[in-house]
Each structure stands twice: as structure tokens, then as C-alpha cells.
Enzyme design. Structure first.
Site, mmCIF file in Angstrom:
data_model
loop_
_atom_site.group_PDB
_atom_site.id
_atom_site.type_symbol
_atom_site.label_atom_id
_atom_site.label_comp_id
_atom_site.label_asym_id
_atom_site.label_seq_id
_atom_site.Cartn_x
_atom_site.Cartn_y
_atom_site.Cartn_z
ATOM 1 C CB VAL A 158 -27.778 -2.953 96.578
ATOM 2 C CG1 VAL A 158 -27.282 -3.739 95.354
ATOM 3 C CG2 VAL A 158 -29.138 -3.473 97.018
ATOM 4 C CG ASP A 202 -43.934 -5.904 94.725
ATOM 5 O OD1 ASP A 202 -44.804 -5.050 94.441
ATOM 6 O OD2 ASP A 202 -42.915 -5.635 95.384
#
Length: 275
Positions: free
Chosen positions: A119, A224
Site C-alpha cells: 500500500v 470480516d
């Protein structure tokens, strides 16, 4: 001048009830398959389709009745879309630009790395907006449909409390997902280093609940939810992230038979009864 009231006006009375109707009388009944006796047929159907089992009903009968009353009053979520309609919307949402994303970014810096990719944080050249870029290598083992589903779920779920998916790029066997930058970090880092006051906890819960409400009213399940996937902005904003396990329910498939997510963040029912 004096003002006098007659005895007639001094005496106030309450009339007897009229037009009294006894509509519903529900009792907890362990011998009934629903856990109740006297349930109206509409409530019985709502309970049957809710997935709430008899064991849970017997543990929390009043909560279940409150839910049934709420749902029967018309406070229901819209019907899920047809599978073919969602497939078409998903296809429209997943549009890869076949160009180098780095041509659109300046001041790019690596922010982190995980099992699925890296990222980066930078500024978009067109308007200076702060963005995050997630880079994924495409190989033989890459689950392309799963990636497309993750991107579609983010792109279709535009909400102030959900991380925005801005654009996706496919360049030299690498997939780049451009998202809004949320630079305060994950909630897990915050609660590891600080003891939060109750009003802060309430605020965080409310913001996450708003994101989940948005998803659930559209028959989407994140699957999640954990502190790692809740991002905090420098301005105090709260964003739900990581839609890798997110699924869309449809008319044809109104429930999921698979179990996903982290067991440490699950409630007992999904673990005990995966179906």
C-alpha cells in the site's frame, strides 16, 4: 373581580375504555417449534425467514418479539436484487484502466505491506487529493473473480463510513486499486496504545453501525468486521475497509452457506451453526 368554578368543573373523571379489541397474545412456549404460542401468521413467517433458531429464541424471547414487532410494522430492508441484475451492476463497477497509475500520482511513499500486496500513499496530480494505492501482483494463483468481487463491493458501496474506491488500473501484470487515503491508521493500533473513554467507544460503534446498516439494507454482508479493518482518519472520520470477504445476497441466494472472516471476532451462532 373573583372567578369561581362550579363543582362540576372541579371534578375530573376518566371514562371507561370503549371499542376494546384483544389483537395478539403471545406466550413463550417451549413445546412450539418457534418457541412461542399465539404468534400471528405474519410474525411466524418473519421468524421463520430470519434465521433465528429456537434455542436463541428461548434465551432472549423479549428481544425476538421486539424484532418481530419492528419488522411487522413495515420496517424491513428492501428485497435483494436478482443475480443477473447484480452481475450487470458489478461488471459496470469493475472497469480497469490499462495504463500506468504512477503517471497520475506524485509524492508516492510506501505505507505498508501485507500478504496480498503493498500500500502506498500519495497525491493525485489532477486535484491534489490524498489517495492510497494498493498494488497486487497478478499470477497464475491469483483469484481474479475474488478480486473483481472485492472491487465491485467497494465501488457499489459509496457511503461516508466506507472507504471509497476511486479507480482501478491494470498495468504490466499488476493490479492497482486507488482508494481514498485514511491516514490515522487502523482501530487496532488505536486501542492497543490508548484506553478509550466510553463516549469515544460509543462514537466509533455508531459510525461502524452506520456503515453496516448501509450494507445490510442493500443485502450485502461484510463478513470480516474487526479492528484491523476499521480505519480512523486524521479528522476523526471512521471508515470500514477491506471487502475481500464481502458478498451480495440475491433473490436466488438469500443466505450464505460458507464461513468467512476471523473466528476471534465472530459471535457464537455463526461458528456453532455455519449454515
Amino acid at each position: 373581580m373573583t372567578r369561581s368554578l362550579s363543582k362540576k368543573h372541579d371534578e375530573q373523571g376518566i371514562s371507561l375504555p370503549y371499542n376494546l379489541q384483544h389483537i395478539t397474545h403471545v406466550q413463550v412456549d417451549p413445546s412450539d417449534s418457534t418457541g412461542f404460542s399465539g404468534l400471528p401468521e405474519e410474525w411466524r413467517q418473519i421468524l421463520k425467514s430470519s434465521g433465528i433458531g429456537k434455542e436463541e429464541t428461548m434465551r432472549n424471547p423479549q428481544i425476538v418479539l421486539d424484532i418481530l414487532e419492528f419488522r411487522s410494522a413495515g420496517c424491513t430492508r428492501p428485497a435483494p436484487p436478482r443475480a443477473k441484475d447484480f452481475k450487470a451492476a458489478s461488471k459496470d463497477a469493475v472497469q480497469f484502466k490499462l495504463e500506468n497509475p504512477l503517471n497520475h500520482i506524485k509524492s508516492l511513499k510506501k505505507a505498508g505491506e501485507g500478504s496480498s500486496g503493498s500500500v502506498y500513499i500519495g497525491d493525485r496530480l489532477s486535484d491534489g487529493r490524498r489517495i492510497a494505492l494498493k498494488r497486487l501482483e497478478i499470477g497464475k494463483q491469483t483469484n481474479i473473480p475474488a478480486l473483481e468481487n472485492e472491487i465491485a463491493m467497494m465501488a457499489l458501496s459509496k457511503h461516508p463510513n466506507i472507504t471509497e474506491c476511486i479507480q482501478t488500473f491494470l498495468w504490466e501484470r499488476e493490479l492497482w486499486i486507488m482508494m481514498e487515503a485514511v491516514e490515522g491508521g487502523a482501530l487496532c493500533d488505536l486501542i492497543t496504545n490508548f484506553c478509550l473513554e466510553e463516549d469515544i467507544v460509543a462514537y466509533l460503534c455508531r459510525e461502524v453501525a452506520l456503515a453496516l446498516s448501509f450494507l445490510h439494507t442493500r443485502s450485502r454482508i461484510h463478513r470480516d468486521i474487526k479492528s484491523d479493518n476499521i480505519l480512523i482518519g486524521l479528522d476523526g472520520s471512521v471508515k470500514l475497509a477491506d471487502f475481500g470477504y464481502c458478498v451480495q445476497l440475491t433473490e436466488e441466494a438469500g443466505r450464505r452457506n460458507s464461513l468467512g472472516g476471523n473466528p476471534y471476532w465472530m459471535g457464537p451462532p455463526p461458528i456453532k451453526t455455519p449454515n
